[in-house]
Design a protein around this motif. Sequence first.
Motif, mmCIF file in Angstrom:
data_model
loop_
_atom_site.group_PDB
_atom_site.id
_atom_site.type_symbol
_atom_site.label_atom_id
_atom_site.label_comp_id
_atom_site.label_asym_id
_atom_site.label_seq_id
_atom_site.Cartn_x
_atom_site.Cartn_y
_atom_site.Cartn_z
ATOM 1 N N GLY A 354 0.782 -1.230 0.000
ATOM 2 C CA GLY A 354 0.000 0.000 0.000
ATOM 3 C C GLY A 354 0.811 1.275 0.000
ATOM 4 O O GLY A 354 0.241 2.370 -0.063
ATOM 5 N N LYS A 355 2.131 1.184 0.060
ATOM 6 C CA LYS A 355 2.970 2.377 0.100
ATOM 7 C C LYS A 355 3.771 2.553 -1.187
ATOM 8 O O LYS A 355 4.147 1.575 -1.834
ATOM 9 N N VAL A 356 4.029 3.817 -1.536
ATOM 10 C CA VAL A 356 4.861 4.129 -2.698
ATOM 11 C C VAL A 356 6.269 3.585 -2.448
ATOM 12 O O VAL A 356 6.871 3.841 -1.403
ATOM 13 N N THR A 357 6.785 2.811 -3.417
ATOM 14 C CA THR A 357 8.065 2.119 -3.233
ATOM 15 C C THR A 357 8.946 2.306 -4.452
ATOM 16 O O THR A 357 8.469 2.253 -5.598
ATOM 17 N N ASP A 379 7.078 6.534 3.088
ATOM 18 C CA ASP A 379 5.963 6.677 4.028
ATOM 19 C C ASP A 379 4.716 7.233 3.357
ATOM 20 O O ASP A 379 3.762 7.628 4.025
ATOM 21 N N ILE A 380 4.716 7.247 2.022
ATOM 22 C CA ILE A 380 3.574 7.779 1.267
ATOM 23 C C ILE A 380 2.600 6.651 0.951
ATOM 24 O O ILE A 380 2.981 5.643 0.332
ATOM 25 N N TRP A 381 1.364 6.803 1.391
ATOM 26 C CA TRP A 381 0.344 5.808 1.067
ATOM 27 C C TRP A 381 -0.204 6.078 -0.334
ATOM 28 O O TRP A 381 -0.525 7.213 -0.674
ATOM 29 N N VAL A 382 -0.267 5.031 -1.137
ATOM 30 C CA VAL A 382 -0.763 5.174 -2.509
ATOM 31 C C VAL A 382 -2.190 5.712 -2.502
ATOM 32 O O VAL A 382 -2.574 6.523 -3.350
ATOM 33 N N ALA A 383 -2.981 5.293 -1.517
ATOM 34 C CA ALA A 383 -4.383 5.732 -1.448
ATOM 35 C C ALA A 383 -4.504 7.231 -1.224
ATOM 36 O O ALA A 383 -5.554 7.827 -1.522
#
Length: 429
Positions: A354-357, A379-383
Amino acid sequence: MTISLRYAARSDLGLGSKNRNEDSGYAGPDLLVLADGMGGHAAGDMASSTVVAELVGLDGESYGSDEALRRLSSAVDHANARLREEMDHEPDLEGMGTTLIAFLRSGSMLAMANIGDSRAYLVRDGVFTQITKDHSFVQALLDDGRITAEEAEHHPQRSLVTRVLTGREEDEPDLSLREAKVGDRYLLCSDGLPDYVAAGTIESILTGDGTPGEIADRLIAIALKAATRDNVTVIVAEVVDEKSPVSTSPQVVGAAAAHHVVPDADDTQPRTPAEKAAALRREANAPASTGDTGGDGGDDAPATPMLAEEGDRGRFTWLRRSLLGLLVLAVLVVAGVLGYAATQRQYYIAQHNGKVTIYQGISQNLGPIRLHSADTVTDIWVADLPSYDRGKVTSKTMTSGSREGAISIVENLRSDMVACQLQLDGSSC
């Protein structure tokens, strides 16, 4: 309208160092199959001929369109499972695999299965198109927009395939069903043709006048003229009205003919001057072999004594071939290492849990080999991203040639997220 196929199959060893043909081809009234084998020892020719042998039973049967596609898919699955059985039975065959293109006719429809980088082309109403998509490293680069079509033609890793039949359950071909029209002309070919002959030249020959046999002969001849270093196999088929006279005798070429996949089939011999010249060159360069002594003697007949010089020559030939084999293996290993290293200089953005990788490598796999790994989970959530950015992350279309560039992309995503959350641009998350 019910149609028939008028066909011809041709194969040649090519002008490289291979001493056996690892391609296999089969052309019959209702079935066209081409396979390009790969692997050490005798594995390449074994793989291609094994798969062809499993599919030939489909020829001459009558199927509905949907059933034809199911039968073809099932036959490919059985052929793939057969490869696994062969490798389990003979460890020296481990690692073998093969590309595959197969057409199964059902009335006026053609069920098609394709996996690997062998190709199928179609000429319809004078228009030449490639109807298969390569499963290869270079095609992946093309799809991602990292190279141009012109660069792909001369890319050093253009023979690196990402999906073939290897006996694993996940080896899935592309399946499709297409309508065949009277006047259509199809070409199935191994990469020994398009890797050495320009697409425009192939198009010129395929759209020209001539029978399938004449066109197949020209394609083999032009590949040899271009000094193809690989085995080259072609199948040319024309769609004709069912009332047109056609041959119902299957043609088997390459490794499938050598392994007698269809014992009574015609193993097409070299017909053109270019093919004959290539065959003569191979014969002239091949080491002499002992022949049949003739007469009525069987296995108990006394053998001709071997002179000491002949024994020394035999040992020298064996040593030379062993050293050549080691050299070829070393070249393949180096090419593989360089190819893998090239993929690891690439980075792309995707999601993990669920996180930008940031991922290092490319998003494809090479069989069981993963060509990517997670480098940094942010630590950025894609949602939380704007919908446009979410789409780019999930589709893995944001790439960079350096880690710094990938980090810059992530920071831009962070800025977009913050702006979206603050609604500075009037949009919403």
